[in-house]
Design an enzyme around this catalytic site. Structure first.
Site, PDB file in Angstrom:
ATOM      1  N   ASN A   1     -53.560 -85.091 -39.422  1.00  0.00           N
ATOM      2  CA  ASN A   1     -53.398 -86.550 -39.293  1.00  0.00           C
ATOM      3  C   ASN A   1     -53.661 -87.318 -40.589  1.00  0.00           C
ATOM      4  O   ASN A   1     -53.087 -88.373 -40.807  1.00  0.00           O
ATOM      5  CB  ASN A   1     -54.252 -87.097 -38.147  1.00  0.00           C
TER       6      ASN A   1
ATOM      7  N   GLU B   1     -65.973 -81.320 -38.602  1.00  0.00           N
ATOM      8  CA  GLU B   1     -65.524 -82.660 -38.195  1.00  0.00           C
ATOM      9  C   GLU B   1     -64.512 -82.467 -37.079  1.00  0.00           C
ATOM     10  O   GLU B   1     -63.356 -82.113 -37.336  1.00  0.00           O
ATOM     11  CB  GLU B   1     -64.867 -83.387 -39.378  1.00  0.00           C
TER      12      GLU B   1
ATOM     13  N   CYS C   1     -59.213 -89.208 -35.012  1.00  0.00           N
ATOM     14  CA  CYS C   1     -60.266 -88.512 -34.268  1.00  0.00           C
ATOM     15  C   CYS C   1     -61.297 -89.448 -33.665  1.00  0.00           C
ATOM     16  O   CYS C   1     -61.825 -89.198 -32.594  1.00  0.00           O
ATOM     17  CB  CYS C   1     -60.952 -87.518 -35.192  1.00  0.00           C
TER      18      CYS C   1
ATOM     19  N   GLU D   1     -69.744 -86.087 -43.509  1.00  0.00           N
ATOM     20  CA  GLU D   1     -68.930 -86.246 -44.706  1.00  0.00           C
ATOM     21  C   GLU D   1     -69.234 -87.627 -45.290  1.00  0.00           C
ATOM     22  O   GLU D   1     -69.811 -88.496 -44.638  1.00  0.00           O
ATOM     23  CB  GLU D   1     -67.439 -86.126 -44.363  1.00  0.00           C
TER      24      GLU D   1
HETATM   25  P1  NDP Z   1     -56.598 -77.750 -35.074  1.00  0.00           P
HETATM   26  O1  NDP Z   1     -57.993 -77.513 -34.634  1.00  0.00           O
HETATM   27  O2  NDP Z   1     -55.491 -77.185 -34.285  1.00  0.00           O
HETATM   28  O3  NDP Z   1     -56.412 -77.214 -36.568  1.00  0.00           O
HETATM   29  C1  NDP Z   1     -57.244 -77.619 -37.628  1.00  0.00           C
HETATM   30  C2  NDP Z   1     -57.053 -76.676 -38.811  1.00  0.00           C
HETATM   31  O4  NDP Z   1     -57.664 -75.414 -38.520  1.00  0.00           O
HETATM   32  C3  NDP Z   1     -55.598 -76.373 -39.125  1.00  0.00           C
HETATM   33  O5  NDP Z   1     -55.442 -76.271 -40.534  1.00  0.00           O
HETATM   34  C4  NDP Z   1     -55.403 -75.035 -38.448  1.00  0.00           C
HETATM   35  O6  NDP Z   1     -54.338 -74.305 -38.985  1.00  0.00           O
HETATM   36  C5  NDP Z   1     -56.721 -74.364 -38.725  1.00  0.00           C
HETATM   37  N1  NDP Z   1     -57.050 -73.253 -37.831  1.00  0.00           N
HETATM   38  C6  NDP Z   1     -56.603 -73.008 -36.574  1.00  0.00           C
HETATM   39  N2  NDP Z   1     -57.184 -71.888 -36.066  1.00  0.00           N
HETATM   40  C7  NDP Z   1     -58.025 -71.406 -37.018  1.00  0.00           C
HETATM   41  C8  NDP Z   1     -58.932 -70.300 -37.095  1.00  0.00           C
HETATM   42  N3  NDP Z   1     -59.097 -69.442 -36.076  1.00  0.00           N
HETATM   43  N4  NDP Z   1     -59.640 -70.125 -38.233  1.00  0.00           N
HETATM   44  C9  NDP Z   1     -59.516 -71.006 -39.263  1.00  0.00           C
HETATM   45  N5  NDP Z   1     -58.675 -72.060 -39.256  1.00  0.00           N
HETATM   46  C10 NDP Z   1     -57.937 -72.281 -38.142  1.00  0.00           C
HETATM   47  O7  NDP Z   1     -56.482 -79.332 -35.206  1.00  0.00           O
HETATM   48  P2  NDP Z   1     -55.186 -80.225 -35.476  1.00  0.00           P
HETATM   49  O8  NDP Z   1     -54.615 -79.890 -36.820  1.00  0.00           O
HETATM   50  O9  NDP Z   1     -54.317 -80.159 -34.267  1.00  0.00           O
HETATM   51  O10 NDP Z   1     -55.856 -81.680 -35.589  1.00  0.00           O
HETATM   52  C11 NDP Z   1     -56.204 -82.451 -34.494  1.00  0.00           C
HETATM   53  C12 NDP Z   1     -57.682 -82.317 -34.175  1.00  0.00           C
HETATM   54  O11 NDP Z   1     -58.466 -82.620 -35.317  1.00  0.00           O
HETATM   55  C13 NDP Z   1     -58.136 -83.293 -33.109  1.00  0.00           C
HETATM   56  O12 NDP Z   1     -58.982 -82.665 -32.179  1.00  0.00           O
HETATM   57  C14 NDP Z   1     -58.912 -84.327 -33.878  1.00  0.00           C
HETATM   58  O13 NDP Z   1     -59.834 -85.024 -33.128  1.00  0.00           O
HETATM   59  C15 NDP Z   1     -59.512 -83.524 -34.972  1.00  0.00           C
HETATM   60  N6  NDP Z   1     -59.840 -84.379 -36.098  1.00  0.00           N
HETATM   61  C16 NDP Z   1     -61.159 -84.639 -36.372  1.00  0.00           C
HETATM   62  C17 NDP Z   1     -61.511 -85.486 -37.391  1.00  0.00           C
HETATM   63  C18 NDP Z   1     -62.946 -85.750 -37.716  1.00  0.00           C
HETATM   64  O14 NDP Z   1     -63.233 -86.141 -38.840  1.00  0.00           O
HETATM   65  N7  NDP Z   1     -63.898 -85.553 -36.826  1.00  0.00           N
HETATM   66  C19 NDP Z   1     -60.491 -86.162 -38.196  1.00  0.00           C
HETATM   67  C20 NDP Z   1     -59.153 -85.792 -37.854  1.00  0.00           C
HETATM   68  C21 NDP Z   1     -58.861 -84.933 -36.824  1.00  0.00           C
HETATM   69  P3  NDP Z   1     -52.897 -74.434 -38.265  1.00  0.00           P
HETATM   70  O15 NDP Z   1     -52.622 -75.898 -38.140  1.00  0.00           O
HETATM   71  O16 NDP Z   1     -52.016 -73.746 -39.200  1.00  0.00           O
HETATM   72  O17 NDP Z   1     -53.066 -73.774 -36.927  1.00  0.00           O
END
Ligand code: NDP
Length: 483
Positions: A152, A249, A283, A457
């Site tokens: 995002n 996060e 998020c 952060e």
């Molecule tokens: P995901 O949890 O699906 O993915 C996050 C990242 O982790 C991606 O780069 C993903 O790769 C990677 N990933 C997935 N599986 C693994 C693993 N087993 N080991 C290591 N890395 C892995 O989140 P989204 O990208 O769908 O983002 C949305 C989510 O992020 C929402 O829940 C949102 O609330 C949260 N978010 C939190 C924020 C905060 O600051 N608290 C800010 C923004 C978002 P790939 O995409 O290639 O699968």
């Protein structure tokens, strides 16, 4: 503008390609068309990035804090000079409107480099007197950090992790989400241009498997993830195997409580910012909007009215307020939640449908008469769906606001300052807002309680999460033993 990067990865100060990696097609959410083709990192690419980071970190840790800070502040200046191009790219990567990206993404990333660049020279230990003996502490870097990003805020996340990591003397290997892989490459380029040693900030592309390989590599000392709770659990557990430091996060289902005495226009603005900015893909969004019964009808009427004025369309047009969702898959997930909301008896006030235009658009959606047990009130939707719930008393609102396993953010709108501070004290959330919503200045700590995360952060608090303390005991009198 050339959207296709020179190569997929940025390692050791240069673009690197390995076409043996799985194909990643970057889709522009406004057209649904492929705008770039990249490749996921192979094990050889991951190895190359970690070796480069390990080597560069040793050199960088030997620089003074002021020298390190100078590089980060130069990077901030370059980002501000190129804000237009970086914002256009962020819009291609995510579909978010330029009206937002030009003020919230590269600018926020530049703030992080400027802020942590300014702090870098002040990252020190302390002196602890013990009579004539004393202890001094050294604040040392952790070593090689891995950053893993959500889709995002690809520029902001790459900077929010990179700036404190580098300020503390670490190197970083960053893996963006495969949905938005373009922006972080530009950050890596800019850091090289600003004078960072080759290998200090590396970007490797990939799906979850690449992230998983990075998290368990013995060369890695810290992992910082922005992502969902489900991924957070996996990454935290994998990092624990090597007792690595973590920052998590994660997601949320944050409450926004609006009392009868609130300034109605301001409260509606807060609810719009906290639900429909970035098409709801934020998020910390306050998606459970608790509205006191006396103001409920006026709130819903004014909200519906103001949502009619939203300008949806070409996200690169500066007049557009509201862009498409990031992907067809994410829109499908959100539509599933909308169907559940209707099936479980929530009242659809507005939206719920796809506007008649190309791209992954979903209209801003408001449900009223939502109850705490409904799926839309319990699960993170991560899309433009607001749930409005009624309440009578302050105590009731606070209890229900906290009745969630998440704890990322919470907000309150009221004219009663004492009540506002009571609510902020009572909220179980890492970031609270009084008469505003979703501000995220780099000076303030950001992070979650409960399932929403571990660590913070931004702000001086981030220094604790990217450095470690060594105590050095110095005896001035004679060292003696009893036998
Ligand atoms: P995901 O949890 O699906 O993915 C996050 C990242 O982790 C991606 O780069 C993903 O790769 C990677 N990933 C997935 N599986 C693994 C693993 N087993 N080991 C290591 N890395 C892995 O989140 P989204 O990208 O769908 O983002 C949305 C989510 O992020 C929402 O829940 C949102 O609330 C949260 N978010 C939190 C924020 C905060 O600051 N608290 C800010 C923004 C978002 P790939 O995409 O290639 O699968």
């Amino acid at each position: 503008m050339n959207i296709q990067p020179i190569a997929s990865h940025y390692i050791d100060g240069a673009y690197v390609e390995d076409t043996a990696g799985d194909l990643i097609e970057v889709i522009y959410p406004y057209t649904g068309k492929v705008i770039a083709r990249l490749h996921a990192a192979t094990p050889a690419i991951v190895d190359q990035a970690l070796n480069a980071a390990k080597r560069a970190q040793k050199e960088w840790a030997g620089w003074t804090g002021t020298q390190r800070g100078r590089v980060l502040r130069r990077a901030a200046d370059i980002m501000r000079e190129r804000n237009h191009d970086l914002s256009v790219l962020e819009t291609y990567d995510t579909g978010k409107p330029y009206q937002e990206t030009s003020v919230a993404d590269a600018t926020s990333g530049a703030d992080a480099f400027e802020y942590f660049g300014g702090l870098a020279g002040s990252i020190t230990g302390e002196h602890i007197p013990l009579g004539e003996n004393f202890v001094y502490t050294r604040r040392e870097p952790l070593g090689v950090c891995v950053g893993i990003g959500a889709w995002n805020y690809p520029t902001q996340i790459a900077c929010w992790k990179g700036a404190p990591a580098l300020a503390c003397g670490n190197a970083l290997v960053f893996k963006p989400s495969e949905t938005t892989p373009l922006c972080a490459l530009k950050i890596a380029e800019i850091l090289t241009e600003a004078g960072a040693p080759a290998g200090l900030y590396n970007v490797v592309q990939g799906y979850g498997a690449v992230g998983a390989a990075l998290v368990t590599d013995p060369r890695v000392d810290k992992v910082s993830l922005t992502g969902s709770v489900a991924t957070g659990r996996k990454v935290y557990a994998a990092a624990a195997e090597g007792l690595r430091h973590v920052t998590m996060e994660l997601g949320g289902k944050s409450p926004l409580v609006i009392f009868d005495d609130a300034d109605l226009e301001a409260a509606v603005s807060g609810a719009i910012l906290g639900n429909f900015y970035s098409a709801g893909q934020v998020c910390s969004n306050g998606t459970r909007v608790f509205v006191q019964k006396g103001i409920k009808d006026a709130f819903l009427a004014r909200l519906t009215d103001r949502l009619q004025a939203v300008v949806m369309g070409d996200p690169q047009d500066p007049a557009t307020h509201y862009g498409p969702m990031v992907s067809a898959a994410q829109r499908d997930i959100v539509e599933g939640f909308i169907a559940k909301g209707q099936a479980e008896g929530a009242r659809l006030v507005t939206g719920g449908t796809r506007p008649d235009m190309a791209g992954f658009f979903l209209a801003p959606t408001v449900f009223a008469d939502v109850t705490d047990d409904m799926t839309i009130a319990r699960e993170e939707i991560f899309g433009p769906v607001m749930s409005v719930l009624d309440f009578d008393t302050e105590a009731e609102a606070l209890r229900r606001a906290n009745d969630t396993p998440y704890g990322l953010a919470a907000g309150v709108f009221t004219a009663d300052l004492a009540r506002a501070h009571r609510m902020a004290a009572g909220f179980q959330a890492g970031t609270c807002y009084i008469n505003t919503y979703n501000d995220a200045p780099v000076e303030a700590p950001f992070g979650g309680m409960k399932l929403s995360g571990v660590g913070r952060e931004n702000s001086k608090a981030a220094i604790d999460h990217y450095s470690q303390i060594k105590s050095v005991f110095v005896r001035m009198d004679r060292c003696e033993a009893p036998f």
